[in-house]
Design an enzyme around this catalytic site. Structure first.
Site, PDB file in Angstrom:
ATOM      1  N   ALA A 157      -8.038  -5.996   4.033  1.00 28.33           N
ATOM      2  CA  ALA A 157      -9.653  -5.449   5.224  1.00 28.33           C
ATOM      3  C   ALA A 157      -9.638  -6.698   6.289  1.00 28.33           C
ATOM      4  O   ALA A 157     -10.396  -6.493   6.645  1.00 28.33           O
ATOM      5  CB  ALA A 157     -10.794  -6.048   3.966  1.00 28.33           C
ATOM      6  N   SER A 178       4.640  -4.976  11.608  1.00 25.96           N
ATOM      7  CA  SER A 178       4.720  -6.698  11.061  1.00 25.96           C
ATOM      8  C   SER A 178       3.935  -7.014  10.178  1.00 25.96           C
ATOM      9  O   SER A 178       5.041  -8.372   9.410  1.00 25.96           O
ATOM     10  CB  SER A 178       4.373  -7.447  11.906  1.00 25.96           C
ATOM     11  OG  SER A 178       2.795  -7.531  12.712  1.00 25.96           O
ATOM     12  N   CYS A 223       0.352  -1.021  -0.071  1.00 25.48           N
ATOM     13  CA  CYS A 223      -0.276  -0.066  -0.201  1.00 25.48           C
ATOM     14  C   CYS A 223       0.795   1.145  -0.270  1.00 25.48           C
ATOM     15  O   CYS A 223       0.312   2.251  -0.070  1.00 25.48           O
ATOM     16  CB  CYS A 223      -1.220  -0.351   1.455  1.00 25.48           C
ATOM     17  SG  CYS A 223      -0.137  -0.350   3.170  1.00 25.48           S
ATOM     18  N   ASN A 224       1.990   1.044  -0.108  1.00 25.60           N
ATOM     19  CA  ASN A 224       3.086   1.764   0.876  1.00 25.60           C
ATOM     20  C   ASN A 224       4.407   1.950  -0.151  1.00 25.60           C
ATOM     21  O   ASN A 224       5.229   3.032   0.224  1.00 25.60           O
ATOM     22  CB  ASN A 224       3.262   2.914   1.324  1.00 25.60           C
ATOM     23  CG  ASN A 224       4.108   1.601   2.512  1.00 25.60           C
ATOM     24  OD1 ASN A 224       4.029   0.541   2.125  1.00 25.60           O
ATOM     25  ND2 ASN A 224       4.908   2.426   3.771  1.00 25.60           N
ATOM     26  N   ALA A 273     -12.333  -6.681   0.744  1.00 22.51           N
ATOM     27  CA  ALA A 273     -12.139  -8.626   1.603  1.00 22.51           C
ATOM     28  C   ALA A 273     -10.504  -8.887   1.077  1.00 22.51           C
ATOM     29  O   ALA A 273     -10.760 -10.387   1.292  1.00 22.51           O
ATOM     30  CB  ALA A 273     -13.045  -9.497   0.687  1.00 22.51           C
TER      31      ALA A 273
END
Length: 440
Positions: free
Chosen positions: A190, A115, A50-51, A186
């Site tokens: 999520a 983690s 995500c980054n 999902a």
């Protein structure tokens, strides 16, 4: 072959730039295959979270490898090369090794010490093995990175607070105990969000997803209620906390949808998707608190003492890995040298047998033993010394000198380097599978 990393992350670019180069599973596969098949590259792996978007490769030429990787990233993401290059970072050889180790221990994460990144590194390795873009060299690097990550978490308290992007975001949005939560998505993030909410005392947890069956599977596994994505506007009316992380390429929750559901009442919205799921304008709606990935950059996990100790571990493990690599680069030269000596002895013994056919078996055996013992003694010191020096930065230089002094055929040395038994290949794969894997 040398290690190369070309990447972009929250440390080098703003979230709106990261959105443009974010890779879903299909795009990451496309990049990994294209990089592996380029002229200067032998192996490749793509770490997409995500980054961050990072390409790991083994290359025979630095500049050629870097140009090929950056060109492929530009082609797949559609971001012009000049725009992309402004935000990319590049690490080579020992720098590339140290960087992956820092990533694996969580030092390079938005939430320092989180983690989840270790599971994402495992998944990157697994996918690379399945695609056959990861070979011996990258496998060794990623396997060692996983061990470093585990060591850091065993020997320090870097993740003792259990911090993650999810938990840090939920704290920033005002906590979640007793709140009615809606999770949109999902996937792995999520799932983590829903699990955190349920374990932490959320009053209710509803999971919505475009693929309804995946939402059902998630709630069957951890609890909560599954709904279809089309039912989100209605579910928003009953929620006072929303976590969105779908991985969709466009906005999932518009400002109008949120405004119509809140009607001025308080609503916490956590958007941890990349590209973002929630329209930025939602932050201006009265009562809405919107937290995005950009708001979480630099969130601390472990203590400063833990972070310092993890940095020490990374430095120590980087040095150890590099020493092993240098020793391995020397070994083929030693093997080639002994093979050359053995072949010379065989040739001389054959010549001796032609010239002195009257020698009996015992005499021939004694002559052979004597010659081989003399050769072994002559080679003993150089081979022991070059192995000892192989662990030092100058090790490969000693191996080069050995090749020159004994006129070793480079093709023979390369053949030793390339040789790998089926058992070794099987063990390498088995070691990787033993580490497990998580969805990135």
């Amino acid at each position: 072959m040398s290690y190369l990393v070309v990447g972009i992350s929250h440390r080098s670019a703003a979230i709106d730039v990261l959105e443009r180069v974010a890779l879903d599973a299909d795009a990451a596969t496309k990049v990994a295959l294209a990089v592996r098949d380029s002229a200067a590259v032998a192996e490749s792996a793509v770490l997409a979270t995500c980054n961050r978007t990072e390409v790991y490769a083994t290359v025979d030429r630095f500049h050629a490898g870097m140009d090929e990787v950056t060109g492929i990233l530009s082609d797949v993401t559609g971001v012009p090369l000049l725009d992309l290059a402004e935000h990319l970072y590049v690490h080579f050889e020992e720098g590339a090794v140290a960087h992956l180790f820092q990533v694996a221990v969580g030092l390079d994460s938005m939430v320092v010490g989180e983690s989840q990144i270790l599971g994402q590194v495992k998944e990157t390795l697994r996918v690379g093995q399945d695609l056959e873009t990861v070979g011996t060299d990258l496998n060794a690097l990623f396997q060692h990175a996983l061990r470093v990550g585990k060591r850091a978490r065993t020997e320090t308290g870097i993740d003792s607070a259990g911090r993650s992007v999810v938990s840090a975001g939920l704290d920033a949005v005002g906590g979640f105990a007793g709140r009615r939560a809606l999770v949109v998505g999902a996937g792995s993030m999520a799932s983590l969000a829903a699990q955190t909410l349920l374990n932490g005392g959320a009053k209710t947890v509803t999971v919505a997803n475009r693929n309804y069956d995946r939402a059902v599977a998630l709630t069957d596994r951890i609890g909560g209620t599954a709904i279809r994505l089309a039912d989100v506007p209605e579910a928003l009316r009953d929620a006072d906390l929303v976590v969105s992380c779908t991985g969709a390429r466009g906005v999932v929750l518009t400002a109008e949808t949120i405004r119509g559901a809140t009607d001025g009442r308080p609503l916490g919205v956590l958007d941890i998707a990349l590209p973002r799921d929630v329209a930025p304008e939602a932050a201006r709606i009265p009562g809405v608190t919107l937290i995005t990935l950009a708001d979480l950059i630099g969130t601390a996990g472990g203590s400063q003492a833990d972070i310092d100790e993890v940095r020490r571990i990374v430095g120590e493990e980087t040095g150890s890995f590099e020493a092993t690599r240098r020793a391995a680069s020397v070994a083929p030269t030693v093997v080639a040298l002994r093979a050359m000596a053995s072949s010379l002895v065989d040739a001389e013994l054959a010549r001796l047998e032609r010239r002195l056919p009257e020698l009996d078996e015992h005499e021939r055996h004694e002559v052979e033993r004597t010659i081989r013992r003399v050769v072994d003694k002559v080679l003993h010191n150089p081979t022991v010394r070059v192995k000892e020096l192989g662990g030092d930065p100058g090790g490969p230089t000693y191996a080069d000198a050995l090749r020159q002094l004994f006129a070793l055929d480079q093709a023979t040395v390369d053949a030793v380097t390339a040789a790998k038994t089926p058992a070794e290949t099987s063990n390498t794969r088995a070691d990787s599978k033993a580490t497990g894997g998580e969805q990135a």
